[in-house]
Design an enzyme around this catalytic site. Structure first.
Site, PDB file in Angstrom:
ATOM      1  N   GLU A 144      -4.707   7.486   7.539  1.00 52.03           N
ATOM      2  CA  GLU A 144      -4.398   6.068   7.473  1.00 52.03           C
ATOM      3  C   GLU A 144      -2.917   5.851   7.681  1.00 52.03           C
ATOM      4  O   GLU A 144      -2.096   6.578   7.134  1.00 52.03           O
ATOM      5  CB  GLU A 144      -4.817   5.477   6.118  1.00 52.03           C
ATOM      6  CG  GLU A 144      -4.664   3.949   6.092  1.00 52.03           C
ATOM      7  CD  GLU A 144      -5.053   3.340   4.747  1.00 52.03           C
ATOM      8  OE1 GLU A 144      -6.050   2.623   4.731  1.00 52.03           O
ATOM      9  OE2 GLU A 144      -4.358   3.585   3.761  1.00 52.03           O
TER      10      GLU A 144
ATOM     11  N   HIS B 178     -10.019   8.108   3.521  1.00 52.36           N
ATOM     12  CA  HIS B 178      -9.660   6.950   4.365  1.00 52.36           C
ATOM     13  C   HIS B 178     -10.442   6.989   5.666  1.00 52.36           C
ATOM     14  O   HIS B 178     -10.571   8.037   6.283  1.00 52.36           O
ATOM     15  CB  HIS B 178      -8.162   6.973   4.703  1.00 52.36           C
ATOM     16  CG  HIS B 178      -7.278   6.581   3.558  1.00 52.36           C
ATOM     17  ND1 HIS B 178      -6.132   7.266   3.249  1.00 52.36           N
ATOM     18  CD2 HIS B 178      -7.362   5.581   2.654  1.00 52.36           C
ATOM     19  CE1 HIS B 178      -5.543   6.689   2.209  1.00 52.36           C
ATOM     20  NE2 HIS B 178      -6.273   5.677   1.829  1.00 52.36           N
TER      21      HIS B 178
ATOM     22  N   HIS C 108      -9.429   3.927  -3.323  1.00 48.05           N
ATOM     23  CA  HIS C 108      -8.977   4.015  -1.924  1.00 48.05           C
ATOM     24  C   HIS C 108     -10.082   4.643  -1.084  1.00 48.05           C
ATOM     25  O   HIS C 108     -10.903   5.386  -1.609  1.00 48.05           O
ATOM     26  CB  HIS C 108      -7.725   4.899  -1.820  1.00 48.05           C
ATOM     27  CG  HIS C 108      -6.476   4.211  -2.258  1.00 48.05           C
ATOM     28  ND1 HIS C 108      -5.423   3.965  -1.411  1.00 48.05           N
ATOM     29  CD2 HIS C 108      -6.119   3.713  -3.461  1.00 48.05           C
ATOM     30  CE1 HIS C 108      -4.470   3.344  -2.077  1.00 48.05           C
ATOM     31  NE2 HIS C 108      -4.865   3.172  -3.325  1.00 48.05           N
ATOM     32  N   GLY C 109     -10.027   4.386   0.210  1.00 49.06           N
ATOM     33  CA  GLY C 109     -10.974   5.049   1.102  1.00 49.06           C
ATOM     34  C   GLY C 109     -12.419   4.692   0.796  1.00 49.06           C
ATOM     35  O   GLY C 109     -13.294   5.549   0.816  1.00 49.06           O
TER      36      GLY C 109
ATOM     37  N   ASN D  73      -9.774  -0.805  -1.879  1.00 47.84           N
ATOM     38  CA  ASN D  73      -9.052  -1.067  -0.639  1.00 47.84           C
ATOM     39  C   ASN D  73      -9.999  -1.207   0.539  1.00 47.84           C
ATOM     40  O   ASN D  73     -10.977  -0.469   0.661  1.00 47.84           O
ATOM     41  CB  ASN D  73      -8.077   0.082  -0.348  1.00 47.84           C
ATOM     42  CG  ASN D  73      -6.859   0.035  -1.240  1.00 47.84           C
ATOM     43  OD1 ASN D  73      -6.810  -0.739  -2.192  1.00 47.84           O
ATOM     44  ND2 ASN D  73      -5.876   0.854  -0.937  1.00 47.84           N
TER      45      ASN D  73
ATOM     46  N   ASP E  79       0.840  -1.202   0.000  1.00 43.93           N
ATOM     47  CA  ASP E  79       0.000   0.000   0.000  1.00 43.93           C
ATOM     48  C   ASP E  79       0.880   1.259   0.000  1.00 43.93           C
ATOM     49  O   ASP E  79       2.101   1.176  -0.141  1.00 43.93           O
ATOM     50  CB  ASP E  79      -0.921  -0.090   1.230  1.00 43.93           C
ATOM     51  CG  ASP E  79      -2.203   0.705   1.074  1.00 43.93           C
ATOM     52  OD1 ASP E  79      -2.446   1.241  -0.014  1.00 43.93           O
ATOM     53  OD2 ASP E  79      -2.966   0.787   2.060  1.00 43.93           O
ATOM     54  N   HIS E  80       0.251   2.408   0.222  1.00 42.93           N
ATOM     55  CA  HIS E  80       0.907   3.721   0.132  1.00 42.93           C
ATOM     56  C   HIS E  80       2.407   3.733   0.446  1.00 42.93           C
ATOM     57  O   HIS E  80       2.825   3.302   1.514  1.00 42.93           O
ATOM     58  CB  HIS E  80       0.235   4.698   1.100  1.00 42.93           C
ATOM     59  CG  HIS E  80      -1.173   4.999   0.725  1.00 42.93           C
ATOM     60  ND1 HIS E  80      -1.515   6.033  -0.113  1.00 42.93           N
ATOM     61  CD2 HIS E  80      -2.329   4.375   1.046  1.00 42.93           C
ATOM     62  CE1 HIS E  80      -2.827   6.052  -0.273  1.00 42.93           C
ATOM     63  NE2 HIS E  80      -3.355   5.057   0.413  1.00 42.93           N
TER      64      HIS E  80
HETATM   65 ZN    ZN Z   1      -5.249   4.478   0.479  1.00 42.84          ZN
END
Ligand code: ZN
Length: 454
Positions: A254, A298, A339-340, A361, A181-182
């Site tokens: 996050e 997120h 995302h989120g 995600n 991830d990120h």
């Molecule tokens: Zn994310």
């Protein structure tokens, strides 16, 4: 038959990963291809290092029965198999998702227990899954007591988790995209370490350790974001890996990154920016996905930020217009990732899928489900969980079978599997593989060793 299998396996040495002709399994239902066939003699395995058998079970010498031994699924392109995907198989799966209109749940995992819950949920839903580690989750996988200077614990933890996923995904008979991830600019040494691990693995086995990584430089100027992504895509494409890049900002908080106070305009990507990314990356490789911002946040919270999936639609149309004749037939040139998504309505999720979102995600909701499983277990068996000896059935009764950590952890897993079932439903990601419902697991240890009915 054995001779034939061996012969075909040796044949596959020369063409390494190109598809070998299918062999009919005894049941006739599924086929196994040479090169991914279990049961090869150790002599054949070690006779030639270029014999690139990619089954982790063969590499490790562990059993691989039933669905573990499948080399393809009834409802998916032939390249897709149980275990971790990369290269053409990975792209075929993303394409299948875009074409059929489903998105793959991508779940942040922090222990082998959370990974197993994901695999069990995927098998129950007859679907692929993405398992991903954040940098913090990777460090946790290694253990918080380990020094993380230069991200050494986060690198070792993610590699350790990757081997767990590689080993177990085949056993559960499901295809898995193994992802991180990120990764913000300061975290790049973490992904560099993981790429080195993949390069080493590739040298030995002809495939990368991970399927894909996310590089999130959305806080940097867009030119710098794109330039750095180009370099990573070049390096990853050599191993058949996919790069996920982020444009614009996902709101909320996050893994210690707080975007709760950013300018609202930053929460919505512009079609021109997505086009700019497409133009820059496509000449290098088509193996990239874009986490565009369309008001996603997120975490679950009651903010006033509006989710606007049509932003993705506008971008697909804008880029297709620019491409003209070269645009793909579906007019969806970009693979988007979501995302989120926690707390989003099913309507918004389905709309985003319709615009080419192939992954969503899931972190916040499974964090809650895992905890909630433990919490409910504790409430249910509270009188048995206060002392080692002594419960409502007697002052000398032992409580060992209640406080055995396997009990509360299994409760957490079941709660998470149930929550993931909802995610698979929301994402249209069910009955994708075409397998029969999973069999009831046999417990050869017998009832005396069995746990509580949680
Ligand atoms: Zn994310």
């Amino acid at each position: 038959m054995k001779f034939l299998l061996l012969g075909l396996t040796l044949l596959s040495i020369s063409d390494s990963f190109r598809l070998a002709p299918p062999i009919h399994s005894p049941s006739g239902k599924f086929t196994q291809k040479a090169g991914r066939t279990h049961g090869v003699s150790p002599a054949a395995l070690f006779a030639d290092v270029s014999n690139k058998i990619t089954k982790q079970a063969d590499i490790l010498g562990i059993p691989c029965e039933d669905e573990c031994g499948l080399s393809e699924y009834p409802n998916l392109p032939d390249s897709i198999h149980p275990g971790v995907l990369s290269g053409q198989a990975l792209m075929d799966l993303l394409e299948d998702a875009k074409k059929k209109g489903y998105a793959i749940p991508a779940v942040n995992c922090v222990t082998s227990s959370s990974i197993n819950a994901c695999l069990e949920a995927a098998r129950r839903n007859d679907a692929p899954i993405m398992i991903q580690f954040s940098s913090g989750g990777s460090q946790f996988y290694a253990g918080k007591g380990l020094d993380n200077s230069n991200y050494q614990a986060a690198i070792a933890g993610a590699v350790s988790g990757a081997f767990h996923v590689r080993t177990m995904a085949e056993q559960y008979g499901v295809p898995v995209i193994l992802h991180t991830d990120h990764c913000a600019k300061k975290l790049l040494p973490w992904v560099d370490g993981l790429l080195e691990a993949s390069e080493r693995y590739y040298e030995q086995h002809g495939e990368p350790l991970f399927s894909s990584h996310m590089i999130d430089l959305s806080e940097e100027p867009i030119e710098e974001n794109i330039e750095i992504c180009k370099d990573y895509l070049k390096r990853m494409d050599k191993m058949g890996m996919v790069l996920e890049m982020e444009l614009g900002i996902t709101g909320g908080e996050e893994d210690g990154v707080n975007n709760e106070d950013v300018d609202k305009d930053e929460l919505y990507s512009k079609p021109e920016e997505i086009h700019q990314v497409y133009e820059a990356l496509m000449p290098i490789s088509d193996k990239f996905t874009v986490a565009a911002a369309f008001g996603n946040v997120h975490g679950v919270y009651a903010g006033d930020i509006e989710l606007r999936p049509p932003i993705l639609d506008s971008a697909q149309k804008y880029i297709s217009d620019k491409l003209g004749d070269k645009a793909p037939k579906d007019k969806k040139p970009v693979y988007f990732v979501f995302h989120g998504g926690s707390g989003s309505s099913v309507e918004d999720i389905r709309e985003a899928i319709g615009y080419g979102c192939i992954k969503m995600n899931i972190d916040t909701d499974t964090q809650w489900s895992y905890w909630s499983g433990i919490n409910e277990f504790q409430k249910k068996y509270s009188p048995y969980l206060q002392t080692q000896i002594g419960n409502p059935e007697g002052a000398d009764k032992p409580n060992k079978k209640f406080y055995d950590p396997r009990e509360c952890i299994r409760a957490a897993e079941i709660s998470t599997i149930d929550r993931l079932q909802l995610a698979f439903e929301d994402l249209n990601c069910q009955n994708v593989l075409g397998l029969d419902p999973p069999k009831q697991p046999a417990n050869t240890l017998g009832p005396r060793r069995g746990g509580l009915p949680v």
